[in-house]
Design a protein around this motif. Sequence first.
Motif, PDB file in Angstrom:
ATOM      1  N   LEU A  17       0.829  -1.216   0.000  1.00  0.00           N
ATOM      2  CA  LEU A  17       0.000   0.000   0.000  1.00  0.00           C
ATOM      3  C   LEU A  17       0.858   1.258   0.000  1.00  0.00           C
ATOM      4  CD1 LEU A  17      -2.932  -0.756   2.462  1.00  0.00           C
ATOM      5  CD2 LEU A  17      -3.079  -0.251   0.034  1.00  0.00           C
ATOM      6  N   VAL A  30      -8.103  -1.545  -2.079  1.00  0.00           N
ATOM      7  CA  VAL A  30      -7.378  -2.138  -0.964  1.00  0.00           C
ATOM      8  C   VAL A  30      -7.760  -3.589  -0.699  1.00  0.00           C
ATOM      9  CG1 VAL A  30      -6.924  -1.922   1.522  1.00  0.00           C
ATOM     10  CG2 VAL A  30      -7.026   0.111   0.108  1.00  0.00           C
ATOM     11  N   THR A  38      -3.134  -1.319   7.815  1.00  0.00           N
ATOM     12  CA  THR A  38      -3.828  -1.213   6.525  1.00  0.00           C
ATOM     13  C   THR A  38      -4.880  -0.118   6.584  1.00  0.00           C
ATOM     14  OG1 THR A  38      -3.456  -3.551   6.078  1.00  0.00           O
ATOM     15  CG2 THR A  38      -5.208  -2.463   4.831  1.00  0.00           C
ATOM     16  N   ALA A  42      -4.961   3.376   4.437  1.00  0.00           N
ATOM     17  CA  ALA A  42      -6.135   3.674   3.609  1.00  0.00           C
ATOM     18  C   ALA A  42      -6.732   5.028   3.985  1.00  0.00           C
ATOM     19  CB  ALA A  42      -7.177   2.567   3.743  1.00  0.00           C
ATOM     20  N   SER A  54     -12.553  -0.236  -0.552  1.00  0.00           N
ATOM     21  CA  SER A  54     -12.125  -1.336   0.288  1.00  0.00           C
ATOM     22  C   SER A  54     -13.324  -2.102   0.803  1.00  0.00           C
ATOM     23  CB  SER A  54     -11.305  -0.802   1.467  1.00  0.00           C
ATOM     24  OG  SER A  54     -10.778  -1.880   2.215  1.00  0.00           O
TER      25      SER A  54
END
Length: 179
Positions: A17, A30, A38, A42, A54
Amino acid sequence: MEQVEVGVDAPSFAAALKAALRQDPDVLLVGEMRDLETIAIALTAAETGHLVLSTLHTADAAQAIHRVVDVFPALQQGQVRQQLALALHAIVCQQLVPRADGRGRVPAVEVLLANHAVRQHIRRERVENLHTEITLGKRAGMISLEESLARLVRAGTVALEEAQIRATHVDELESLLRG
């Protein structure tokens, strides 16, 4: 379009990412947000103007907000609510419900659009009020899970019993079906 593969192009999902953000993408897909790192990346990407798509495994919009905020330590949760309130555009929840005729499944959806009131509820930790905002936001394109289930039941696509099992607010579902 470019894809980054974990294990080949990057040592971890979070590293992938971060690497993707350095490439200045317009859209970042994502997959499922499972951990703090994570979710933090994001959120940062969304704050910096990237469109982040996501998934989370939750039953409704309120649970999605709780899941994102609760993964962070208590001292960071206020800041995360602020970030989320600023960066969020929409939450779409989907449940695949067995069809009444037994031939597969059909999606029942809930759509929350992040308007001013929704953002304020997130900031002020009043996530329980989001359902009311969804109901009030029908003209703007929002739909509650119960309204979606009621439509499916009225159309004969889904059995009432299946809809009742999946409804978060069963009393609202029954009211919608009566009226």
